[in-house]
Enzyme design. Structure first.
Site, PDB file in Angstrom:
ATOM      1  N   PHE A 153       1.809  -0.200   8.368  1.00  0.00           N
ATOM      2  CA  PHE A 153       0.638  -0.054   7.499  1.00  0.00           C
ATOM      3  C   PHE A 153      -0.433  -1.101   7.768  1.00  0.00           C
ATOM      4  O   PHE A 153      -1.605  -0.887   7.476  1.00  0.00           O
ATOM      5  CB  PHE A 153       1.050  -0.121   6.021  1.00  0.00           C
ATOM      6  CG  PHE A 153       1.391  -1.506   5.528  1.00  0.00           C
ATOM      7  CD1 PHE A 153       0.387  -2.381   5.107  1.00  0.00           C
ATOM      8  CD2 PHE A 153       2.696  -1.956   5.487  1.00  0.00           C
ATOM      9  CE1 PHE A 153       0.689  -3.665   4.665  1.00  0.00           C
ATOM     10  CE2 PHE A 153       3.010  -3.224   5.038  1.00  0.00           C
ATOM     11  CZ  PHE A 153       2.004  -4.088   4.622  1.00  0.00           C
ATOM     12  N   LYS A 177       3.887   8.706  14.345  1.00  0.00           N
ATOM     13  CA  LYS A 177       4.242   8.703  12.927  1.00  0.00           C
ATOM     14  C   LYS A 177       3.656   7.446  12.305  1.00  0.00           C
ATOM     15  O   LYS A 177       4.236   6.369  12.356  1.00  0.00           O
ATOM     16  CB  LYS A 177       5.766   8.729  12.758  1.00  0.00           C
ATOM     17  CG  LYS A 177       6.287   9.354  11.445  1.00  0.00           C
ATOM     18  CD  LYS A 177       5.830   8.644  10.188  1.00  0.00           C
ATOM     19  CE  LYS A 177       6.566   7.335   9.968  1.00  0.00           C
ATOM     20  NZ  LYS A 177       6.132   6.679   8.678  1.00  0.00           N
ATOM     21  N   GLU A 180       2.952   6.162   5.962  1.00  0.00           N
ATOM     22  CA  GLU A 180       2.454   7.115   4.971  1.00  0.00           C
ATOM     23  C   GLU A 180       1.501   6.468   3.973  1.00  0.00           C
ATOM     24  O   GLU A 180       0.781   7.168   3.246  1.00  0.00           O
ATOM     25  CB  GLU A 180       3.619   7.775   4.221  1.00  0.00           C
ATOM     26  CG  GLU A 180       4.450   6.861   3.354  1.00  0.00           C
ATOM     27  CD  GLU A 180       5.554   6.119   4.100  1.00  0.00           C
ATOM     28  OE1 GLU A 180       6.489   5.639   3.439  1.00  0.00           O
ATOM     29  OE2 GLU A 180       5.477   6.013   5.355  1.00  0.00           O
ATOM     30  N   SER A 230       9.322  -4.185   9.810  1.00  0.00           N
ATOM     31  CA  SER A 230      10.184  -5.284   9.377  1.00  0.00           C
ATOM     32  C   SER A 230      11.433  -5.362  10.246  1.00  0.00           C
ATOM     33  O   SER A 230      11.847  -4.375  10.870  1.00  0.00           O
ATOM     34  CB  SER A 230      10.586  -5.092   7.914  1.00  0.00           C
ATOM     35  OG  SER A 230      11.445  -3.975   7.781  1.00  0.00           O
ATOM     36  N   CYS A 285       1.876  -9.690  11.182  1.00  0.00           N
ATOM     37  CA  CYS A 285       3.108 -10.236  11.748  1.00  0.00           C
ATOM     38  C   CYS A 285       2.835 -11.515  12.531  1.00  0.00           C
ATOM     39  O   CYS A 285       3.762 -12.244  12.869  1.00  0.00           O
ATOM     40  CB  CYS A 285       3.796  -9.210  12.637  1.00  0.00           C
ATOM     41  SG  CYS A 285       2.865  -8.772  14.109  1.00  0.00           S
ATOM     42  N   GLU A 387      10.760 -13.501   5.349  1.00  0.00           N
ATOM     43  CA  GLU A 387       9.381 -13.104   5.618  1.00  0.00           C
ATOM     44  C   GLU A 387       8.756 -12.595   4.317  1.00  0.00           C
ATOM     45  O   GLU A 387       9.203 -11.598   3.748  1.00  0.00           O
ATOM     46  CB  GLU A 387       9.332 -12.004   6.675  1.00  0.00           C
ATOM     47  CG  GLU A 387       7.909 -11.611   7.044  1.00  0.00           C
ATOM     48  CD  GLU A 387       7.851 -10.482   8.054  1.00  0.00           C
ATOM     49  OE1 GLU A 387       6.897 -10.469   8.852  1.00  0.00           O
ATOM     50  OE2 GLU A 387       8.736  -9.617   8.040  1.00  0.00           O
TER      51      GLU A 387
END
Length: 501
Positions: A153, A177, A180, A230, A285, A387
């Protein structure tokens, strides 16, 4: 807001829009907390249709000349550049990052488009003439086939451009993909690819959640999977897809340290810590999440960082002058603030508390949490070990350079790190000693330029290749070696021994 007023999003399969799937997922504007759309989640039949389209398009695309593929990349760059403001607004509306940051994301994505425009160089093989008498050997690069790109995202345009562009340039067909939570940028890019001349079926966008990902991992016609997200999910994708015989690159989480040496320019270091720690609300990240203060500079450095934080404007990312927008969801906000709430109990000092009601001026609506600064953090605390993926910056105090290196090398994450110093010898030692995939010297976010490749070590990367750049072409191609000899009829003979030179 009623369902009838929501934007209805779709899949992009074989060049056509599709709303197939028996489930939907809400899409929000994080700055308002209001649902703005809904996206269909692909069921098994939808994914099958997408793979059918990719498989059907694969032979013709693989046979397409390199010059034509390169021309599509040039066209794509021109389209994105001309309409980048439109794409940036889409990113801000669904992710929440400020417009300047969204535009920067597009710029970094375009670096890989530009790199892939040189695919005639990156796809070259190797030839050895006269490997043995009258024998020539050629190594070819050929596409893998149908590949899947599963993107996060936090970079709705950049990461798809890092993955998809290389996969397509190498001659593969793609199932993309996207998250969402932020589907619109991927759909925008699919239309841009088509406008650039990409044939239908070469790029297919399938929206979905974990169920869709699991179907991708199980689909035997998908030969390779690229993922960013992740660490727990990256590990799952790597082990599951590899067990199914797929090629996998899965980039996971991070805990990026920025070492500040006693000789460093503390003003520059403080500027870098604020920029790299709180940009995009820490949802990167490569964000700096730990500042390692070496020697007796910690008090001064913390004061400088804290003073700069007071000038940050937290607001809707589309607002002029906003420095930091919201986080992606209400759940993310609650999770981040849970770390802050528990920090003092673990022994950390809360220097700046970014939660509403603790001195930070935040908008009343939306998924906002302000920048937080923690001092006296140590390994063993949750705020250090895990994290957080939010605007929380921790300061760890050490006495020596060696302690700083040991601290970082003991961390299970190894995505990026940086050192701030005026000492060239310390900088060189750091780049040699540190066990991290990407290193910055007086550069807080050392994301490589497009001509190199991106990826960490340890629990930050599962697989053998990094993303975009030269290593990405290695990932999306297979090597084939052709050995050939053209003897005269008189030279033919039966030889039962193992062939040698």
């Amino acid at each position: 807001m009623t369902t009838s007023t929501l934007t209805s999003l779709h899949h992009f399969i074989g060049g056509d829009a599709s709303t197939a799937g028996d489930r939907t997922s809400p899409v929000y504007n994080p700055a308002t907390g209001v649902q703005t759309g809904q996206v269909p989640l692909a069921d098994a039949a939808t994914l099958t249709t997408a793979v059918d389209a990719a498989e059907t398009a694969a032979p013709a695309w693989r046979s397409t000349g390199m010059a034509k593929r390169a021309n599509i990349m040039f066209n794509l760059r021109q389209i994105i550049t001309a309409r980048r403001g439109e794409l940036a607004a889409i990113i801000t509306a669904e992710h929440g990052k400020v417009l300047d940051d969204a535009d920067g994301e597009i710029t970094r994505g375009l670096e890989n488009v530009e790199f892939c425009a040189g695919l005639v160089h990156h796809m070259k093989g190797e030839t050895l003439e006269q490997a043995s008498t009258g024998v020539d050997v050629t190594q070819l690069r050929q596409p893998v086939g149908v590949v899947a790109c599963i993107t996060p995202f936090n970079f709705p345009a950049m990461v798809p451009l890092w993955m998809v562009t290389t996969a397509i340039a190498a001659g593969n067909t793609v199932i993309l993909k996207p998250s969402e939570k932020v589907p619109s940028a991927a759909l925008w890019l699919a239309e841009a690819f088509r406008e650039a001349g990409l044939p239908d079926g070469v790029l297919n966008v399938v929206n979905g959640d974990k169920d869709t990902v699991d179907r991708i991992l199980d689909e035997p016609r998908i030969k390779a999977v690229s993922f960013v997200g992740s660490t727990p999910i990256a590990r799952h994708i790597y082990t599951t897809a590899a067990a199914a015989g797929k090629r996998v690159q899965a980039l996971g989480g991070a805990k990026n340290h920025m070492v500040v040496m006693p000789d460093a320019d503390l003003d520059a270091a403080a500027d870098a810590a604020v920029s790299a720690g709180y940009g995009a609300a820490g949802e990167r990240c490569m964000a700096v999440s730990v500042v390692v203060a070496v020697g007796d500079i910690a008090d001064e450095l913390v004061a400088k960082v804290s003073s700069r934080m007071a000038d940050l404007t937290v607001a809707d990312g589309a607002t002029a002058g906003a420095d930091m927008g919201p986080v992606i969801t209400a759940e993310a906000k609650d999770r981040i603030e849970g770390y802050v709430a528990g920090a003092a109990g673990e022994g950390a000092t809360v220097v700046v508390d970014g939660r509403a009601g603790h001195g930070t001026d935040l908008p009343e609506q939306g998924f906002f949490t302000g920048p937080t600064l923690l001092d006296h953090v140590r390994p063993g605390m949750r705020v250090y070990d895990e994290e957080i993926f939010g605007p929380v910056l921790s300061v760890v105090r050490v006495e020596t350079y060696d302690e700083a290196v040991e601290l970082i090398n003991n961390c299970r994450f190894a995505n990026g790190t940086a050192i701030f110093t005026r000492d060239g010898r310390a900088a060189r030692s750091f780049t040699f000693d540190i066990e991290v995939g990407m290193v910055g010297v007086n550069v807080p976010i050392p994301v490589p330029i497009g001509a190199f490749s991106f990826g960490g070590w340890k629990d930050s990367l599962f697989g053998d290749t990094h993303m975009y750049g030269p290593e990405s072409f290695n990932f999306y191609t297979r090597r084939k070696v052709v050995t050939e000899r053209w003897p005269l009829p008189s030279e033919s003979q039966i030889t039962m021994g193992f062939p040698t030179n």
